[in-house]
Structure formats: C-alpha cells, structure tokens
Design an enzyme around this catalytic site. Structure first.
Site, PDB file in Angstrom:
ATOM      1  N   ASP A  54      24.663   6.946  38.563  1.00 30.90           N
ATOM      2  CA  ASP A  54      24.782   6.461  39.937  1.00 30.90           C
ATOM      3  C   ASP A  54      26.409   7.061  40.221  1.00 30.90           C
ATOM      4  OD1 ASP A  54      24.130   6.157  42.579  1.00 30.90           O
ATOM      5  OD2 ASP A  54      23.801   3.863  42.312  1.00 30.90           O
ATOM      6  N   ASP A  83      14.645   2.904  38.315  1.00 31.39           N
ATOM      7  CA  ASP A  83      15.844   2.304  37.607  1.00 31.39           C
ATOM      8  C   ASP A  83      15.737   1.182  38.308  1.00 31.39           C
ATOM      9  OD1 ASP A  83      17.888   3.362  39.537  1.00 31.39           O
ATOM     10  OD2 ASP A  83      18.608   1.956  38.633  1.00 31.39           O
ATOM     11  N   CYS A 117       1.901  -7.655  22.301  1.00 30.87           N
ATOM     12  CA  CYS A 117       2.940  -6.985  22.479  1.00 30.87           C
ATOM     13  C   CYS A 117       3.306  -6.273  21.576  1.00 30.87           C
ATOM     14  CB  CYS A 117       4.009  -7.584  23.623  1.00 30.87           C
ATOM     15  SG  CYS A 117       5.433  -6.472  23.423  1.00 30.87           S
ATOM     16  N   CYS A 152       6.508  -6.051  20.344  1.00 31.09           N
ATOM     17  CA  CYS A 152       8.043  -5.602  20.056  1.00 31.09           C
ATOM     18  C   CYS A 152       8.359  -6.506  19.409  1.00 31.09           C
ATOM     19  CB  CYS A 152       8.399  -6.438  21.513  1.00 31.09           C
ATOM     20  SG  CYS A 152       8.265  -7.709  21.612  1.00 31.09           S
ATOM     21  N   CYS A 167       7.911 -10.649  19.833  1.00 25.89           N
ATOM     22  CA  CYS A 167       6.234 -10.581  19.763  1.00 25.89           C
ATOM     23  C   CYS A 167       5.440 -10.502  18.478  1.00 25.89           C
ATOM     24  CB  CYS A 167       5.562  -9.687  20.583  1.00 25.89           C
ATOM     25  SG  CYS A 167       6.414 -10.518  22.616  1.00 25.89           S
ATOM     26  N   HIS A 178      12.268  -7.552  24.404  1.00 28.14           N
ATOM     27  CA  HIS A 178      10.671  -7.620  24.606  1.00 28.14           C
ATOM     28  C   HIS A 178      10.495  -7.501  26.625  1.00 28.14           C
ATOM     29  CE1 HIS A 178       6.632  -9.354  26.075  1.00 28.14           C
ATOM     30  NE2 HIS A 178       7.327  -9.628  27.436  1.00 28.14           N
TER      31      HIS A 178
HETATM   32  N1  PRF Z   1      22.354   4.837  46.528  1.00 33.66           N
HETATM   33  C1  PRF Z   1      22.852   5.250  45.352  1.00 33.66           C
HETATM   34  N2  PRF Z   1      22.646   4.275  44.749  1.00 33.66           N
HETATM   35  C2  PRF Z   1      21.569   3.508  45.199  1.00 33.66           C
HETATM   36  C3  PRF Z   1      20.994   3.317  45.991  1.00 33.66           C
HETATM   37  C4  PRF Z   1      21.216   4.170  47.301  1.00 33.66           C
HETATM   38  O1  PRF Z   1      21.015   3.466  48.266  1.00 33.66           O
HETATM   39  C5  PRF Z   1      20.156   1.930  45.985  1.00 33.66           C
HETATM   40  C6  PRF Z   1      18.878   1.245  47.175  1.00 33.66           C
HETATM   41  N3  PRF Z   1      17.917   0.629  46.275  1.00 33.66           N
HETATM   42  C7  PRF Z   1      20.448   1.755  44.575  1.00 33.66           C
HETATM   43  N4  PRF Z   1      21.064   2.049  43.732  1.00 33.66           N
HETATM   44  N5  PRF Z   1      23.448   5.605  44.871  1.00 33.66           N
HETATM   45 ZN    ZN Z   2       6.855  -9.065  23.272  1.00 37.36          ZN
END
Ligand code: PRF
Ligand code: ZN
Length: 372
Positions: A92, A266, A304, A306, A309, A335
């Site tokens: 990010d 994510d 499960c 893992c 578990c 888990h």
């Molecule tokens: N922009 C960026 N990272 C993020 C978001 C976003 O809008 C969000 C919004 N849920 C999570 N992570 N760059």
């Molecule tokens: Zn598990």
C-alpha cells in the site's frame, strides 16, 4: 521473464476466478492477502503463512519508510529477502496509513507531511516519493498514492478528495516508469456516490493501470452501504484486469465482495484478532478467553486441518491465552489465516463449478448454527 498478467478462468454471475502471473509466482483469484505491515505477518513464520495457502502478502510503505527505512531495506536486498518471503508482495502506498496513524498531518496538492507515530520525526509523502519507496522495497504490485476520506463526509468533500486522488494517480503513473514484471494499480475513490465512482473509474481507465482497486470503503459506512457500492463499482472497472477491494474484511464481507466481482482483498482481521483471542470458524466467531472453553477437550473446529485444530484442545487454547503465552497468538493466527484461505479456496472452487449461490447459502446456514 514472466511479465505481469491476469487471466480470467471462470465466471458465475458477477463473480470470477482467475490467475495473476508475476515473475515471483502465480496468485489464484479471488485471493486473500494476509497483512505483513512491518515486514512480518505478526506471530507467523513466512513458511507458515505460505502453508496456510497465501499466494501474496501485503506490506506497508508508511510503516517501512519509518522503520527500518526504505533505503535500508533496499541495501539489504529488498523486502522479499529481508523478510524471507519469496512470493509476490503488494504494498500500500502510505496515504491511508498517514491519515489513520500519523499526527500533525498537513495535506497539500503536492502530498502530505506528517509526524511519525514511532518517534515524532517529520516526513513527507507524495506520489513520487511513494513510488520511489515501493520500488526500493521491491514490491511486485505497487499502489497509487491516494487520499481516502473517512465517512461520513459531505459529497463535496468526497468529490474534492477523489479529484485530488485522480491527479495523484496520474503522477503515480508518470513516476512509476517502465518496470516489466511489476504492476501499478489505480485506486477508485468517490465514497458512496455513484456519479463520483463513475468519474473516478473513467479517469483511472484513461490513465491506464495493470489493476484497479476499489478504495474508500470499509471506512465507517457499514456493510449494507458498502455492498450497495459494490453492486456497481466493480462493473465500472475493466473486465480483463484484477479488481482489489482494500482493507476488507470479515468473512461475510469477503463472500459478499467476491459475489459482486472482487478478485483481491486484504485485512488485518484474521491476524490481529488471533492475538486478542478471537477465532473465526465456519460457525462464526469464537472468543477463546470465554470460561466455557476451560474444560473443553474438543478442538476449535473438528473439520479444520490447521495445527491449532489438529493438535490442541479449546481448553489448551483458553489456558495459553489466559496465561499470556506467545503460542496463543501463534496458534490462533495460524487457524484464522488457514480459515480465510480455505474460504477463498471454497469460493474459487464454487465459482469454477458454477455453484457459487449454493456455496454462499451453505456458508450463511453454517454460521447461523452458531458455535458448537
Ligand atoms: N486507499 C489506500 N489504502 C487503503 C484504503 C484506501 O482507500 C482503504 C479503504 N478501506 C484501506 N486501505 N491506499
Ligand atoms: Zn484450525
């Protein structure tokens, strides 16, 4: 060298399966990316993360630029080598984390200045610096530098912020340069307003990206409003490129997003909640610190496979959590990540078979039964 590419495999309604190919390996979609903010998925060895079925991790520009520093990571051979994770990494871009974590923030057309949440030191992030940092880290999938307003915000505020993000998207594209095998993803903004989402999507398509994220959701609008946007937003983005919903979510958010055409997600939830004694199972959420588990010889989930578990009772997991033992976070995180990856595998198989609707109703029915 393998270039970056996305191949659609099957569709079922708006949902899709596919494969993202990168020089560091393939990503089966829909994909869940565990969060490895500070060059580690907390409480997990990288080989264990891979064993849960993860094809890709998420890393953070914001945290790594502050500590240990992007230039240092580059000198040490890049993020993959530094953290011993050979498969793809998406990073990010930092703006979102600045807004939620840093203090003394100042936003201008150029970028954002802020004080580090670690030591108060002053830093600057701009589209150009974010691209440089993500290159130093060696990220496979680079995210545009954007701004994400917290909701609720006025439509005027959301529009202004979205247009700034679109100017930053162009600057991100220009600064990214020509990097075969690496991808740059644009980020759609526009809050819960359809016209703004449309304007943002058009701008991003005009600039051109290897993938497209839906940003600006899961920021306080609630699931119903989020699904309302996801009923149309993925359809505004190119069919032949991956679509990534940022920062989502709970298992039922993930199922709803995949049903609506999302390919990647994510969230810190499975890893973070593992460290606070929360487990996610087919039957919903389990709080392992609850006294009802103290004498329970049964596993968290008998179905499960893992390590938590397969080898431990609820009574043991309860005991180590209550005792503050490190293995508690390790086992519950394993888990939870395993559960999330099994969920993704189940969704992919169902889409491939054209049986997503049945999978989704069974998912909801099993959860409605509640914990054992
Ligand atoms: N922009 C960026 N990272 C993020 C978001 C976003 O809008 C969000 C919004 N849920 C999570 N992570 N760059
Ligand atoms: Zn598990």
């Amino acid at each position: 060298m393998t270039k970056f590419s996305f191949t659609l495999k099957a569709t079922d309604g708006a949902a899709r399966t596919g494969t993202i190919s990168t020089p560091r390996g393939e990503i089966r979609t829909p994909a869940f990316m565990p969060v490895g903010t500070a060059a580690t998925v907390k409480a997990m060895m990288p080989e264990s993360v891979a064993a849960t079925g993860a094809d890709i991790l998420l890393g953070n520009t914001y945290h790594l630029m502050l500590r240990p520093g992007a230039e240092r990571v580059a000198r040490l051979g890049g993020l993959h080598k530094f953290m011993n994770w050979e498969k793809p990494i998406l990073t990010d871009s930092g703006g979102f984390q600045v807004m939620s974590l840093a203090s003394l923030r100042k936003l201008t057309e150029d970028g954002v200045t802020f004080a580090s949440h670690v030591d108060g030191s002053k830093h600057v992030l701009s589209p150009e610096r974010s691209m440089e940092i993500q290159k130093l880290l060696g990220s496979d999938i680079v995210m545009c530098f954007d701004e994400c307003p917290a909701l609720p915000a006025t439509e005027e505020e959301v529009a202004k912020s979205m247009r700034l993000s679109m100017r930053w998207a162009q600057r991100s594209r220009d600064a990214f340069g020509d990097r075969p095998g690496h991808a740059l993803f644009g980020i759609q903004q526009g809050g819960v307003t359809r016209e703004l989402r449309e304007e943002s999507a058009e701008k991003l398509k005009e600039i051109g990206f290897e993938g497209f994220a839906v940003g600006g959701l899961a920021v306080g609008e609630g699931q119903e409003a989020m699904f309302g946007v996801l009923d149309y937003a993925p359809g505004m983005l190119p069919q032949d490129k991956p679509r990534y919903l940022m920062g989502v979510g709970k298992p039922d958010d993930i199922v709803g997003a995949v049903e609506r055409g999302i390919d990647m997600m994510d969230c810190v939830l499975p890893s973070r909640s593992g460290r606070t004694g929360q487990a996610w199972t087919r039957r919903g959420q389990v709080n392992i610190k609850n006294a009802r588990h103290a004498d329970d010889p049964r596993p968290l989930d008998e179905a499960c496979t893992c390590p938590a578990c397969s080898n431990y009772s609820r009574a043991y997991l309860h005991h180590v959590f209550r005792s503050g033992e490190m293995i508690s976070g390790m086992l519950l995180t394993w888990h939870n990540l395993h559960y999330y990856q099994e969920l993704m595998a189940g969704l992919r198989a169902a889409i491939d078979e054209g049986a997503l609707a049945r999978f989704v109703s069974e998912f909801h029915e099993t959860r409605a039964m509640g914990d054992i």
